[in-house]
Design a protein around this motif. Structure first.
Motif, PDB file in Angstrom:
ATOM      1  N   GLU A 196       3.372   8.754   4.395  1.00  0.00           N
ATOM      2  CA  GLU A 196       2.459   7.983   3.534  1.00  0.00           C
ATOM      3  C   GLU A 196       2.798   6.497   3.501  1.00  0.00           C
ATOM      4  O   GLU A 196       2.086   5.710   2.889  1.00  0.00           O
ATOM      5  CB  GLU A 196       2.488   8.538   2.094  1.00  0.00           C
ATOM      6  CG  GLU A 196       1.902   9.924   1.939  1.00  0.00           C
ATOM      7  CD  GLU A 196       2.851  11.021   2.421  1.00  0.00           C
ATOM      8  OE1 GLU A 196       4.074  10.756   2.484  1.00  0.00           O
ATOM      9  OE2 GLU A 196       2.373  12.120   2.769  1.00  0.00           O
ATOM     10  N   CYS A 197       3.860   6.125   4.118  1.00  0.00           N
ATOM     11  CA  CYS A 197       4.317   4.729   4.033  1.00  0.00           C
ATOM     12  C   CYS A 197       3.252   3.773   4.568  1.00  0.00           C
ATOM     13  O   CYS A 197       2.670   4.007   5.631  1.00  0.00           O
ATOM     14  CB  CYS A 197       5.629   4.548   4.813  1.00  0.00           C
ATOM     15  SG  CYS A 197       6.249   2.851   4.743  1.00  0.00           S
ATOM     16  N   GLY A 198       3.027   2.718   3.815  1.00  0.00           N
ATOM     17  CA  GLY A 198       1.999   1.748   4.193  1.00  0.00           C
ATOM     18  C   GLY A 198       2.404   0.855   5.354  1.00  0.00           C
ATOM     19  O   GLY A 198       1.573   0.127   5.912  1.00  0.00           O
ATOM     20  N   LEU A 199       3.657   0.893   5.733  1.00  0.00           N
ATOM     21  CA  LEU A 199       4.131  -0.026   6.764  1.00  0.00           C
ATOM     22  C   LEU A 199       3.559   0.300   8.145  1.00  0.00           C
ATOM     23  O   LEU A 199       3.407  -0.603   8.973  1.00  0.00           O
ATOM     24  CB  LEU A 199       5.668  -0.027   6.804  1.00  0.00           C
ATOM     25  CG  LEU A 199       6.336  -0.846   5.682  1.00  0.00           C
ATOM     26  CD1 LEU A 199       7.826  -0.533   5.586  1.00  0.00           C
ATOM     27  CD2 LEU A 199       6.117  -2.341   5.899  1.00  0.00           C
TER      28      LEU A 199
ATOM     29  N   GLY B  98       7.682   4.645  -5.233  1.00  0.00           N
ATOM     30  CA  GLY B  98       8.968   5.221  -4.843  1.00  0.00           C
ATOM     31  C   GLY B  98       9.073   5.532  -3.358  1.00  0.00           C
ATOM     32  O   GLY B  98       9.875   6.371  -2.949  1.00  0.00           O
ATOM     33  N   CYS B  99       8.239   4.873  -2.558  1.00  0.00           N
ATOM     34  CA  CYS B  99       8.227   5.140  -1.112  1.00  0.00           C
ATOM     35  C   CYS B  99       9.604   4.846  -0.501  1.00  0.00           C
ATOM     36  O   CYS B  99      10.249   3.858  -0.848  1.00  0.00           O
ATOM     37  CB  CYS B  99       7.174   4.256  -0.445  1.00  0.00           C
ATOM     38  SG  CYS B  99       6.974   4.560   1.315  1.00  0.00           S
ATOM     39  N   THR B 100      10.011   5.728   0.400  1.00  0.00           N
ATOM     40  CA  THR B 100      11.286   5.492   1.091  1.00  0.00           C
ATOM     41  C   THR B 100      11.083   4.617   2.325  1.00  0.00           C
ATOM     42  O   THR B 100      12.032   4.269   3.005  1.00  0.00           O
ATOM     43  CB  THR B 100      11.904   6.821   1.564  1.00  0.00           C
ATOM     44  OG1 THR B 100      10.986   7.452   2.469  1.00  0.00           O
ATOM     45  CG2 THR B 100      12.182   7.758   0.396  1.00  0.00           C
ATOM     46  N   HIS B 101       9.837   4.288   2.628  1.00  0.00           N
ATOM     47  CA  HIS B 101       9.432   3.522   3.814  1.00  0.00           C
ATOM     48  C   HIS B 101       9.810   4.227   5.102  1.00  0.00           C
ATOM     49  O   HIS B 101       9.897   3.606   6.158  1.00  0.00           O
ATOM     50  CB  HIS B 101      10.009   2.105   3.775  1.00  0.00           C
ATOM     51  CG  HIS B 101       9.661   1.376   2.518  1.00  0.00           C
ATOM     52  ND1 HIS B 101       8.383   1.321   2.024  1.00  0.00           N
ATOM     53  CD2 HIS B 101      10.437   0.702   1.628  1.00  0.00           C
ATOM     54  CE1 HIS B 101       8.372   0.630   0.891  1.00  0.00           C
ATOM     55  NE2 HIS B 101       9.610   0.251   0.626  1.00  0.00           N
ATOM     56  N   ASP B 102      10.048   5.528   4.982  1.00  0.00           N
ATOM     57  CA  ASP B 102      10.373   6.320   6.170  1.00  0.00           C
ATOM     58  C   ASP B 102       9.707   7.692   6.005  1.00  0.00           C
ATOM     59  O   ASP B 102      10.332   8.726   6.176  1.00  0.00           O
ATOM     60  CB  ASP B 102      11.899   6.437   6.295  1.00  0.00           C
ATOM     61  CG  ASP B 102      12.309   6.989   7.661  1.00  0.00           C
ATOM     62  OD1 ASP B 102      11.498   6.878   8.605  1.00  0.00           O
ATOM     63  OD2 ASP B 102      13.431   7.521   7.776  1.00  0.00           O
TER      64      ASP B 102
ATOM     65  N   ASP C  52       0.814  -1.223   0.000  1.00  0.00           N
ATOM     66  CA  ASP C  52       0.000   0.000   0.000  1.00  0.00           C
ATOM     67  C   ASP C  52       0.841   1.262   0.000  1.00  0.00           C
ATOM     68  O   ASP C  52       0.323   2.367   0.227  1.00  0.00           O
ATOM     69  CB  ASP C  52      -0.937   0.005   1.228  1.00  0.00           C
ATOM     70  CG  ASP C  52      -1.923  -1.145   1.165  1.00  0.00           C
ATOM     71  OD1 ASP C  52      -2.332  -1.504   0.046  1.00  0.00           O
ATOM     72  OD2 ASP C  52      -2.274  -1.697   2.227  1.00  0.00           O
ATOM     73  N   CYS C  53       2.133   1.122  -0.225  1.00  0.00           N
ATOM     74  CA  CYS C  53       3.022   2.292  -0.229  1.00  0.00           C
ATOM     75  C   CYS C  53       2.855   3.069  -1.538  1.00  0.00           C
ATOM     76  O   CYS C  53       2.573   2.479  -2.581  1.00  0.00           O
ATOM     77  CB  CYS C  53       4.479   1.857  -0.119  1.00  0.00           C
ATOM     78  SG  CYS C  53       4.916   1.290   1.538  1.00  0.00           S
ATOM     79  N   PRO C  54       3.042   4.391  -1.480  1.00  0.00           N
ATOM     80  CA  PRO C  54       3.069   5.145  -2.740  1.00  0.00           C
ATOM     81  C   PRO C  54       4.294   4.743  -3.566  1.00  0.00           C
ATOM     82  O   PRO C  54       5.259   4.192  -3.027  1.00  0.00           O
ATOM     83  CB  PRO C  54       3.165   6.600  -2.279  1.00  0.00           C
ATOM     84  CG  PRO C  54       3.700   6.553  -0.893  1.00  0.00           C
ATOM     85  CD  PRO C  54       3.265   5.250  -0.307  1.00  0.00           C
TER      86      PRO C  54
HETATM   87 ZN    ZN Z   1       6.698   2.562   2.400  1.00  0.00          ZN
END
Ligand code: ZN
Length: 360
Positions: free
Chosen positions: A325-328, A318-322, A314-316
């Motif tokens: 908006e990060c889905g994590l 190019g998400c940086t996961h930080d 569910d991340c946008p």
């Molecule tokens: Zn993410």
């Protein structure tokens, strides 16, 4: 050692890697190369010095169990140069290569490296002021052994994190070795890395006997593996390598007061055979302070945590996961994620930040 689920399977090299394959484009092998390469033998590069390669012919390893190697060639060290046909292709410590020419190993003998076996992994040194390109420093390693002192000098968690990112990205199993447990309690660091499932070994120096406690546990972890040792000066890396490999004589940084020699006696990357460990190797990397992380793909890091990875769906783009908006975040709060996932995500994010933070 059998890889744990989710780990990169170890590619086994064998004799076929050495044989020169027929020209892909035509049915006829190129006559120019064929006669010389047909009797090529396999070797592992142990060291490189000014364009000369020290290569062990018929190195111990999964496909080389016999005492005399697979082709009846004895194991021996030979000096070699790169054949012109390899062009600018870099050959580094750990590379498996095909050798032709004089492989007698006599003092004046010089063999030629005519082929490089496809690498299973590469570890890059970071760019620095004197050399702006990231360079491969070790090939075909299985494990990155991050040596950190618990005290004197103080541990550097950011440095450890950078090494972990480099290991995970390169497909190497990280192993954290905490030395000098006689000086400081290892529990806080052990706890910090437990969440990331990083295997750890704790050692301590025994001044009375001059030995290292915890060495047996470390040796077990090195069995059958090609292990790259990294660590800043003073953490006891050379002491460990010397204790593991009899005769290694890696400089421990102490300068001989009489001769002035000592500190600079081992400055290059070198592969050392680890006796009695089913083809285990220790690759020492003096002077390597950090690893190139510019090329690291964040998703490759997250992929190492299979309980978190599904949350990235569910991340946008190019998400940086930080980022907000990060889905994590939603994932670790959901019932699908296992217990402790939130704490693990914190630890993984710390790793991801190590990628962009300057090395300290
Ligand atoms: Zn993410």
């Amino acid at each position: 050692m059998t890889p744990a689920p989710g780990e990169r399977p170890r590619r086994q090299y064998d004799e076929r890697d050495v044989r020169v394959r027929p020209n892909r484009r035509g049915s006829r092998p190129r006559t120019k190369d064929r006669p010389a390469h047909a009797d090529a033998v396999l070797g592992r590069v142990l060291g490189v010095d000014r364009g000369r390669y020290t290569v062990l012919v018929n190195p111990p390893g999964p496909a080389h169990a016999g005492p005399d190697g697979v082709d009846g060639h004895e194991r021996r060290r030979v000096s070699a140069m790169k054949a012109r046909e390899l062009g600018r292709k870099s050959i580094v410590v750990g590379d498996l290569v095909a050798l032709v020419g004089d492989i007698s190993g006599s003092p004046d003998a010089l063999a030629r490296i005519v082929r490089q076996v496809p690498r299973t992994s590469v570890l890059r040194r970071t760019a620095d002021d004197t050399d702006p390109t990231e360079r491969v420093i070790v090939a075909n390693a299985d494990q990155l052994v991050i040596v950190t002192a618990l005290a004197d000098p103080q541990p550097r968690p950011r440095m450890i994190d950078r090494c972990l990112v480099a290991a995970l990205d390169a497909g190497l199993t990280p192993l954290l070795v905490l030395t000098k447990a006689d000086l400081s309690d290892p529990v806080p660091l052990l706890t910090a890395y437990e969440l990331l499932d990083v295997p750890t070994v704790v050692t301590s120096f025994q001044p009375c006997t001059g030995t290292v406690a915890g060495l047996a546990g470390l040796t077990e972890r090195l069995r059958g593996q090609v292990s790259v040792f990294v660590g800043h000066s003073g953490v006891g890396k050379s002491t460990l390598v010397n204790a593991l490999v009899p005769g290694a004589e890696r400089s421990t940084g102490r300068v001989n007061q009489v001769t002035g020699r000592g500190r600079h006696t081992s400055t290059s990357v070198v592969a050392l055979e680890l006796p009695g460990t089913d083809g285990g190797w220790v690759i020492d990397t003096p002077g390597v302070r950090s690893f190139g992380l510019a090329h690291v793909d964040i998703n490759r890091i997250v992929d190492h945590f299979p309980d978190l990875e599904p949350g990235t769906q569910d991340c946008p783009r190019g998400c940086t996961h930080d980022e907000p908006e990060c889905g994590l975040d939603a994932w670790v709060e959901s019932a699908q994620a296992g217990p402790g996932a939130a704490a693990r995500l914190d630890s993984v994010r710390r790793l991801l930040r190590a990628r962009s933070a300057p090395a300290d």
